[in-house]
Design a protein around this motif. Structure first.
Motif, PDB file in Angstrom:
ATOM      1  N   GLU A  83      14.855  66.070  53.077  1.00 43.06           N
ATOM      2  CA  GLU A  83      13.840  66.644  52.568  1.00 43.06           C
ATOM      3  C   GLU A  83      12.926  65.607  51.909  1.00 43.06           C
ATOM      4  O   GLU A  83      11.900  65.812  51.320  1.00 43.06           O
ATOM      5  CB  GLU A  83      14.185  67.763  51.470  1.00 43.06           C
ATOM      6  N   GLY A  84      13.662  64.299  51.793  1.00 47.76           N
ATOM      7  CA  GLY A  84      13.081  63.197  51.086  1.00 47.76           C
ATOM      8  C   GLY A  84      12.970  63.216  49.635  1.00 47.76           C
ATOM      9  O   GLY A  84      13.908  64.034  48.926  1.00 47.76           O
ATOM     10  N   PRO A  85      12.488  62.173  48.989  1.00 43.37           N
ATOM     11  CA  PRO A  85      11.845  61.038  49.545  1.00 43.37           C
ATOM     12  C   PRO A  85      13.040  60.105  50.303  1.00 43.37           C
ATOM     13  O   PRO A  85      13.993  60.169  49.899  1.00 43.37           O
ATOM     14  CB  PRO A  85      11.319  60.321  48.503  1.00 43.37           C
ATOM     15  N   ILE A  86      12.465  59.140  51.263  1.00 36.32           N
ATOM     16  CA  ILE A  86      13.334  58.030  51.854  1.00 36.32           C
ATOM     17  C   ILE A  86      12.781  56.885  51.585  1.00 36.32           C
ATOM     18  O   ILE A  86      11.537  56.618  51.339  1.00 36.32           O
ATOM     19  CB  ILE A  86      13.682  58.552  53.305  1.00 36.32           C
ATOM     20  N   SER A  87      13.538  55.753  51.561  1.00 37.91           N
ATOM     21  CA  SER A  87      13.045  54.281  51.702  1.00 37.91           C
ATOM     22  C   SER A  87      13.278  53.654  52.853  1.00 37.91           C
ATOM     23  O   SER A  87      14.205  53.974  53.563  1.00 37.91           O
ATOM     24  CB  SER A  87      13.935  53.438  50.633  1.00 37.91           C
ATOM     25  N   ILE A  88      12.241  52.919  53.329  1.00 35.16           N
ATOM     26  CA  ILE A  88      12.651  52.301  54.786  1.00 35.16           C
ATOM     27  C   ILE A  88      11.695  51.020  54.432  1.00 35.16           C
ATOM     28  O   ILE A  88      11.287  50.262  53.596  1.00 35.16           O
ATOM     29  CB  ILE A  88      11.672  52.926  55.965  1.00 35.16           C
ATOM     30  N   THR A  89      12.205  50.094  55.546  1.00 38.58           N
ATOM     31  CA  THR A  89      11.551  48.635  55.523  1.00 38.58           C
ATOM     32  C   THR A  89      10.362  48.623  56.052  1.00 38.58           C
ATOM     33  O   THR A  89       9.920  49.285  56.850  1.00 38.58           O
ATOM     34  CB  THR A  89      12.522  47.828  56.495  1.00 38.58           C
ATOM     35  N   LEU A 139      10.543  49.752  50.639  1.00 41.49           N
ATOM     36  CA  LEU A 139      11.277  49.075  49.893  1.00 41.49           C
ATOM     37  C   LEU A 139      10.708  47.682  49.461  1.00 41.49           C
ATOM     38  O   LEU A 139      10.452  47.281  50.554  1.00 41.49           O
ATOM     39  CB  LEU A 139      12.852  49.146  50.262  1.00 41.49           C
ATOM     40  N   SER A 140      10.548  47.143  48.605  1.00 41.89           N
ATOM     41  CA  SER A 140      10.147  45.677  48.193  1.00 41.89           C
ATOM     42  C   SER A 140      11.117  45.181  46.936  1.00 41.89           C
ATOM     43  O   SER A 140      11.511  46.044  46.337  1.00 41.89           O
ATOM     44  CB  SER A 140       8.540  45.734  48.126  1.00 41.89           C
ATOM     45  N   VAL A 141      11.062  43.878  47.000  1.00 47.83           N
ATOM     46  CA  VAL A 141      11.636  43.126  45.698  1.00 47.83           C
ATOM     47  C   VAL A 141      10.956  42.069  45.213  1.00 47.83           C
ATOM     48  O   VAL A 141      10.326  41.359  46.192  1.00 47.83           O
ATOM     49  CB  VAL A 141      13.090  42.915  46.305  1.00 47.83           C
TER      50      VAL A 141
END
Length: 199
Positions: free
Chosen positions: A16-22, A89-91
């Motif tokens: 159902e989320g949320p999700i992280s992706i590249t 996703l970031s850093v």
């Protein structure tokens, strides 16, 4: 009518989320409805528009945080919008100190992740960006995360790198470290006429 919108990356199960992706990755959207004849999608242009009452669709090259919405219509009216949140996703990486004289020891690398959902992080630090990680944090909940194990024996410009993983997403970033040569001492000599003698 009722509607249920779920999503997954190509490597995970539907949720159902949320999700992280590249950044640049793909997501698969799956939806179903009851007492509906058609549905309307809102959000990114690659998703928005008229949909069947149920189905599956892959959205490729997702590069920004996105909200995918879906509502369905039937004889009884229109359902509320069911939204699904996909986050990139970031850093960021900071090196302290970022410059100094050789040998420069115990440089501290601090990585800060953003755009994330839930789950543990894993940080990989590479002091010279040569694909040989000097540190692997293992699965942890810390964010930001710091490690002070980078040392540079000789003068030069070095690039440190962090790679993070969370859920099905990963991200990396770099920081530059400048190491200057350790200059030899520069002695000076002076005297007055009475001490040195007048020539």
């Amino acid at each position: 009518p009722t509607v249920n919108l779920q999503c997954k990356s190509t490597a995970a199960g539907f949720s159902e989320g949320p999700i992280s992706i590249t950044s640049g990755g793909a997501v698969i959207l799956n939806w179903s409805s009851a007492d509906a004849t058609s549905c309307t999608a809102t959000g990114p242009a690659s998703w928005a528009g008229t949909k069947a009452a149920s189905g599956t669709q892959t959205i490729s090259n997702v590069t920004a945080n996105s909200i995918f919405g879906l509502s369905c219509t039937g004889p009884g009216g229109t359902s509320p919008v069911d939204n699904f949140d996909v986050r990139i996703l970031s850093v960021d990486l900071i090196a302290v100190p970022s410059s100094g004289t050789a040998p420069l020891n115990n440089v501290n690398l601090t990585a800060t992740a953003s755009g994330t959902s839930t789950g543990t992080y894993r940080y990989f630090f590479d002091c010279t960006n040569n694909d040989s990680n000097e540190h692997d944090s293992g699965d942890i909940s810390s964010n930001p995360y710091s490690w002070n194990g980078c040392s540079y024996a000789s003068a030069g410009t070095y690039t440190a790198k962090v790679l993070i993983e969370r859920g099905t997403g990963s991200a990396e970033n770099t920081a530059q470290i400048t190491v200057n040569a350790n200059q030899p001492p520069n002695p000076s000599f002076s005297c007055d006429a009475s001490a040195c003698g007048a020539g």
